[in-house]
Motif scaffolding. Structure first.
Motif, PDB file in Angstrom:
ATOM      1  N   ILE A  35       0.838  -1.203   0.000  1.00  0.00           N
ATOM      2  CA  ILE A  35       0.000   0.000   0.000  1.00  0.00           C
ATOM      3  C   ILE A  35       0.876   1.258   0.000  1.00  0.00           C
ATOM      4  CG2 ILE A  35      -1.773   1.291   1.240  1.00  0.00           C
ATOM      5  CD1 ILE A  35      -2.866  -1.316   2.307  1.00  0.00           C
ATOM      6  N   VAL A  36       1.547   1.514   1.113  1.00  0.00           N
ATOM      7  CA  VAL A  36       2.327   2.746   1.237  1.00  0.00           C
ATOM      8  C   VAL A  36       3.499   2.761   0.254  1.00  0.00           C
ATOM      9  CG1 VAL A  36       3.686   4.172   2.802  1.00  0.00           C
ATOM     10  CG2 VAL A  36       1.646   2.998   3.639  1.00  0.00           C
ATOM     11  N   GLY A  37       4.296   1.693   0.248  1.00  0.00           N
ATOM     12  CA  GLY A  37       5.447   1.648  -0.639  1.00  0.00           C
ATOM     13  C   GLY A  37       5.057   1.739  -2.100  1.00  0.00           C
ATOM     14  N   ARG A  38       3.988   1.056  -2.465  1.00  0.00           N
ATOM     15  CA  ARG A  38       3.549   1.081  -3.862  1.00  0.00           C
ATOM     16  C   ARG A  38       3.183   2.499  -4.302  1.00  0.00           C
ATOM     17  NH1 ARG A  38      -0.209  -3.297  -4.375  1.00  0.00           N
ATOM     18  NH2 ARG A  38       1.165  -4.455  -5.768  1.00  0.00           N
ATOM     19  N   MET A  39       2.479   3.243  -3.464  1.00  0.00           N
ATOM     20  CA  MET A  39       2.100   4.610  -3.828  1.00  0.00           C
ATOM     21  C   MET A  39       3.298   5.557  -3.828  1.00  0.00           C
ATOM     22  SD  MET A  39      -0.982   4.478  -4.693  1.00  0.00           S
ATOM     23  CE  MET A  39      -1.080   6.241  -4.977  1.00  0.00           C
ATOM     24  N   HIS A  40       4.227   5.359  -2.909  1.00  0.00           N
ATOM     25  CA  HIS A  40       5.387   6.235  -2.852  1.00  0.00           C
ATOM     26  C   HIS A  40       6.311   6.036  -4.046  1.00  0.00           C
ATOM     27  CE1 HIS A  40       5.175   7.097   1.777  1.00  0.00           C
ATOM     28  NE2 HIS A  40       4.228   7.700   1.072  1.00  0.00           N
ATOM     29  N   ARG A  41       6.281   4.854  -4.658  1.00  0.00           N
ATOM     30  CA  ARG A  41       7.131   4.618  -5.820  1.00  0.00           C
ATOM     31  C   ARG A  41       6.600   5.288  -7.083  1.00  0.00           C
ATOM     32  NH1 ARG A  41       7.889  -0.491  -3.226  1.00  0.00           N
ATOM     33  NH2 ARG A  41       6.112  -1.413  -4.336  1.00  0.00           N
ATOM     34  N   VAL A  42       5.420   5.856  -7.012  1.00  0.00           N
ATOM     35  CA  VAL A  42       4.839   6.576  -8.143  1.00  0.00           C
ATOM     36  C   VAL A  42       5.026   8.073  -7.908  1.00  0.00           C
ATOM     37  CG1 VAL A  42       2.731   7.082  -9.412  1.00  0.00           C
ATOM     38  CG2 VAL A  42       3.180   4.766  -8.629  1.00  0.00           C
ATOM     39  N   ALA A  43       5.530   8.784  -8.911  1.00  0.00           N
ATOM     40  CA  ALA A  43       5.712  10.227  -8.768  1.00  0.00           C
ATOM     41  C   ALA A  43       4.377  10.898  -8.481  1.00  0.00           C
ATOM     42  CB  ALA A  43       6.320  10.807 -10.043  1.00  0.00           C
ATOM     43  N   GLY A  44       4.307  11.614  -7.373  1.00  0.00           N
ATOM     44  CA  GLY A  44       3.079  12.298  -6.985  1.00  0.00           C
ATOM     45  C   GLY A  44       2.138  11.454  -6.154  1.00  0.00           C
ATOM     46  N   GLY A  45       2.546  10.227  -5.804  1.00  0.00           N
ATOM     47  CA  GLY A  45       1.664   9.330  -5.051  1.00  0.00           C
ATOM     48  C   GLY A  45       1.893   9.399  -3.557  1.00  0.00           C
ATOM     49  N   ASN A  46       0.847   9.074  -2.801  1.00  0.00           N
ATOM     50  CA  ASN A  46       0.935   9.057  -1.338  1.00  0.00           C
ATOM     51  C   ASN A  46      -0.186   8.187  -0.793  1.00  0.00           C
ATOM     52  OD1 ASN A  46       1.925   9.653   1.186  1.00  0.00           O
ATOM     53  ND2 ASN A  46       0.817  11.574   1.395  1.00  0.00           N
ATOM     54  N   ALA A  47       0.007   7.703   0.412  1.00  0.00           N
ATOM     55  CA  ALA A  47      -1.006   6.866   1.069  1.00  0.00           C
ATOM     56  C   ALA A  47      -1.033   7.201   2.557  1.00  0.00           C
ATOM     57  CB  ALA A  47      -0.710   5.386   0.863  1.00  0.00           C
ATOM     58  N   VAL A  48      -2.242   7.322   3.097  1.00  0.00           N
ATOM     59  CA  VAL A  48      -2.429   7.603   4.518  1.00  0.00           C
ATOM     60  C   VAL A  48      -3.363   6.530   5.084  1.00  0.00           C
ATOM     61  CG1 VAL A  48      -3.263   9.229   6.236  1.00  0.00           C
ATOM     62  CG2 VAL A  48      -2.110  10.076   4.174  1.00  0.00           C
ATOM     63  N   ILE A  49      -2.918   5.860   6.146  1.00  0.00           N
ATOM     64  CA  ILE A  49      -3.704   4.791   6.769  1.00  0.00           C
ATOM     65  C   ILE A  49      -4.089   5.232   8.165  1.00  0.00           C
ATOM     66  CG2 ILE A  49      -3.684   2.391   7.531  1.00  0.00           C
ATOM     67  CD1 ILE A  49      -1.694   1.824   5.313  1.00  0.00           C
ATOM     68  N   THR A  50      -5.377   5.188   8.424  1.00  0.00           N
ATOM     69  CA  THR A  50      -5.904   5.605   9.727  1.00  0.00           C
ATOM     70  C   THR A  50      -6.752   4.476  10.291  1.00  0.00           C
ATOM     71  OG1 THR A  50      -6.015   7.888   8.922  1.00  0.00           O
ATOM     72  CG2 THR A  50      -7.205   7.365  10.959  1.00  0.00           C
TER      73      THR A  50
END
Length: 775
Positions: free
Chosen positions: A379-394
């Protein structure tokens, strides 16, 4: 709809471009040198034509015509066809040119060793002497090129002495030979240094390209491995885990198993999507949600996307799928009511917000073990590897979970593609004109420091001889001496350390010194017959101006030449000569300066093009290395997956009930795959078999690898030690962690067993030489 990029004509064109552009610095600069030789031949051929027509009448006019045509025509062919013919053919033409010149020198020495008519005693062949000298320097070894230059200089001096009608013919020959030696030293030294520089560039470029290709291949293998691992974690492991723990109905598991097999087959086809519309993305997202969870509320608040890059779409789908699978697998355990799951999409032209929420049992993100990959990587790593991507888990226990995925389109440089900044340091070709900044004459022209100093010293010595040899027939000796000193200082200044282009103040100073030298010489030289080398300062000033051209001040150099030419013509008229006589005095030097200007401009242009060409070649090499490494890694990973999990997945595509033994097998396969992802360097025998057997006995096995991308050399010994420890365990837990590079220990093993209702722990430290220490 996703599309794949298949452009056969473009691939053919790219292949042809590779063949055309895949040339070395040595070949490219060699062809540039041939081009310069061709231009030189044309210019000096014109300058020598008048003398040739006057001197060809005896004794063999037809043969002399053929020789002149060969001396001028062969290098002209080299220039015109420098980028057409092969280097082998060009080399043969250059050898022929050098042979023809030696022949005419020999013929003149042995067959025509006699004075020429008064006023026409400078042999035409000497005007062309520099052309074959440079031509030989392009193709020959250094000692051969230098020997040829010395031989040509000596022969030129002898021929000039024999042809002279002056009373001191030997002195005239000495001056001619020395001046030829000076020109040959400069031209041959520069040519040989360019060849050495080009060879050095090729060596450095080969090393750099090999290192960059290896790095690209390593990165590509890592990226492909992460892609396969993400598929394994998101689909394969989830399917096996749901089946092994009986967390879903047979219908859901069968649908998930068929989807996983389809994804594995799609990866094996090596198709690479590159674009999708917003509607396509929303459709695929909805289908994925319905496939993973029977009850999920899918909502599109806004979807204004015209297009979405494939890596972004795949990352969003993968992260959303993992979040939804986690909710299905764990969100309802121990929950009092049915879990409600929602997937909400909101997208405009520049941003995407994808929310996956449930009202299940929730969890504490801080307590998730670091070796668990579901959140950190899928989830987090996959989104961070994309330019402009981010993930927030609550999430928190008892209050459900929320996964918010974001993507913001990067700022574009032009059009729709993100701006790319190349952070790599480009290797500037160490050839003349390729490196900016403060440098000396040697650095500016690519010469070695001793060679550059030798050229300056030779310049001063030759002009000292020319000054002294012409002082007996010239009045006002101190003025000539001052002119010689001014010209020597100008030569030292123009070759000193300075940024290119050479500073304007120094340029003006050099030109002023040349003007002073010329003015003093005009007062120094009387009217009448003063000998062939009385105007020696013109050649010296021309060489200084030529260095100015090489150091980036071509306009100022030609302005200086114009002043010199006008003042020389004015001097000729003032002393009783006509304008034509003044033009004859300065025209050969115009040819020298023009040839040097064209040569330096072409060389600088070729140097800049070479840097761009090498950058493109390196990029293609990295791309090819990355593509090959990706294909190889994909093939290896899929072969392993097919052997390990395909039988289990095909069994699960049926909705028939599975036995307890089959569920246990599913969990063992899932654990082995997890080892392959988390402990790649330890996924070897005997660890694989020993870990499977230990898990079958009820031992908890955790294998972790922090060693990075390179396979450690100590893994074989460590695998034997780990396998032995696993074989001895009948209960408890074993954790192995391979340490990062730079740590004193290669790996640590923590063994926890239960003996007499008490937990006993052991810590084993494995050094990099394979020795084991227990604490």
């Amino acid at each position: 709809m996703l599309t794949t990029q298949t452009d056969a004509p473009s691939q053919v064109h790219a292949a042809a471009s590779d063949v055309r552009d895949n040339v070395s610095a040595t070949e490219r600069l060699t062809r540039t040198l041939y081009l310069g030789v061709g231009a030189t031949a044309l210019i000096f051929g014109v300058l020598s034509l008048d003398a040739f027509l006057r001197q060809r009448s005896s004794p063999f006019p037809v043969g002399a015509s053929f020789v002149w045509l060969a001396l001028v025509g062969l290098p002209a062919v080299l220039g015109f066809l420098s980028h057409v013919l092969s280097l082998r053919v060009l080399r043969r033409i250059a050898i022929t040119e050098g042979g023809v010149f030696l022949f005419i020198l020999s013929w003149w020495l042995f067959m025509r060793f006699q004075p020429l008519p008064v006023g026409d005693d400078s042999p035409w062949v000497l005007t062309l002497a520099g052309i074959p000298t440079v031509t030989i320097a392009i193709i020959a070894r250094p000692w051969t090129a230098r020997s040829y230059a010395v031989l040509a200089s000596v022969a030129s001096g002898l021929i000039r002495a024999a042809a002279s009608t002056e009373p001191d013919a030997a002195l005239v020959g000495l001056q001619a030979g020395l001046y030829m030696l000076l020109l040959s030293s400069v031209l041959v030294g520069l040519t040989l240094t360019i060849r050495r520089s080009a060879a050095r560039v090729d060596r450095e470029e080969y090393i750099r390209r090999a290192a960059e290709s290896e790095q690209a291949a390593r990165s590509a293998r890592g990226a492909e491995r992460r892609t396969i691992n993400a598929l394994v974690h998101d689909s394969v492991l989830s399917t096996l885990l749901m089946a092994g723990l009986n967390r879903a109905s047979p219908i859901v598991i069968a649908r998930q198993a068929r989807s996983t097999i389809d994804q594995l087959d799609a990866v094996g086809e090596q198709s690479r999507p590159f674009a999708a519309t917003g509607a396509d993305f929303a459709s695929r997202l909805q289908q994925q949600c319905e496939r993973i969870a029977v009850q999920v509320h899918f909502t599109i608040l806004r979807n204004e996307l015209r297009s979405i890059p494939a890596p972004v779409m795949l990352a969003l789908l993968g992260a959303a799928g993992e979040a939804l699978r986690n909710s299905v697998a764990s969100g309802g355990i121990g929950h009092a009511h049915e879990v409600n799951r929602r997937v909400t999409l909101s997208a405009d032209q520049g941003t995407i917000h994808l929310a996956i929420t449930d009202d299940g049992v929730g969890f504490n993100p801080a307590t998730v073990p670091e070796h668990r990959l579901g959140i950190a990587e899928s989830i987090v790593g996959r989104m961070h590897r994309v330019a402009g991507g981010n993930a927030v888990i609550t999430s928190r226990p008892g209050h459900g979970a929320s996964v918010d995925l974001f993507w913001t389109r990067p700022v574009t440089a032009a059009g729709n593609e993100p701006a790319v900044v190349n952070a790599e340091t480009t290797l500037l070709a160490r050839i003349p004109g390729a490196e900016p900044g403060p440098q000396s004459f040697s650095a500016s022209l690519g010469l070695s420091v001793p060679l550059a100093r030798s050229v300056v010293v030779l310049f001063i010595l030759v002009h000292a001889v020319l000054f002294a040899a012409n002082s007996d027939r010239i009045t006002l000796l101190p003025l000539g001496l001052f002119a010689f000193l001014a010209l020597s200082i100008a030569a030292i200044l123009v070759t000193g350390y300075a940024a290119d282009p050479i500073p304007l103040a120094r340029t003006v100073t050099v030109l002023s010194l040349c003007t002073v030298a010329a003015g003093l010489m005009y007062f120094h030289i009387p009217s009448g017959n003063v000998g062939p080398f009385a105007h020696w300062h013109l050649g010296g000033i021309t060489l200084v101006l030529l260095v100015l051209v090489a150091r980036g001040r071509a306009g100022w150099a030609w302005a200086g030449y114009a002043v010199m030419a006008l003042s020389t013509i004015g001097f000729a008229v003032h002393t009783g000569l006509n304008i034509g006589d003044g033009v004859i005095l300065v025209s050969p030097h115009a040819g020298t300066l023009l040839v040097g200007t064209l040569f330096v401009v072409a060389l600088r242009h070729s140097s800049r093009n070479l840097v761009d060409l090498q950058r493109d070649q390196a990029q293609r090499a990295k791309s090819a290395a990355g593509t090959d490494a990706t294909a190889t890694e994909r093939r290896v990973q899929l072969q392993r997956l097919t052997a390990m999990v395909r039988p289990s997945l095909e069994l699960l595509t049926s909705t028939d009930a599975v036995s307890h033994g089959q569920r246990a097998e599913f969990l063992l396969v899932e654990a082995s795959l997890r080892d392959a992802i988390r402990a790649r360097c330890l996924f070897v025998e005997p660890v694989i078999g020993a870990a499977r057997a230990a898990r079958a006995r009820g031992v908890q096995v955790v294998l972790l690898d922090d060693s990075g991308d390179r396979r450690p050399a100590s893994v074989t010994v460590t695998a034997e030690i780990v396998g032995g420890e696993l074989d001895r365990l009948s209960n408890g837990r074993l954790t192995v962690r391979v340490q990062p590079p730079g740590r004193p220990e290669f790996a640590t093993i923590i063994v926890e067993t239960t003996e007499n209702l008490a937990t006993v722990s052991r810590l084993l430290l494995i050094a990099r030489d394979g020795t084991v220490r227990e604490i």
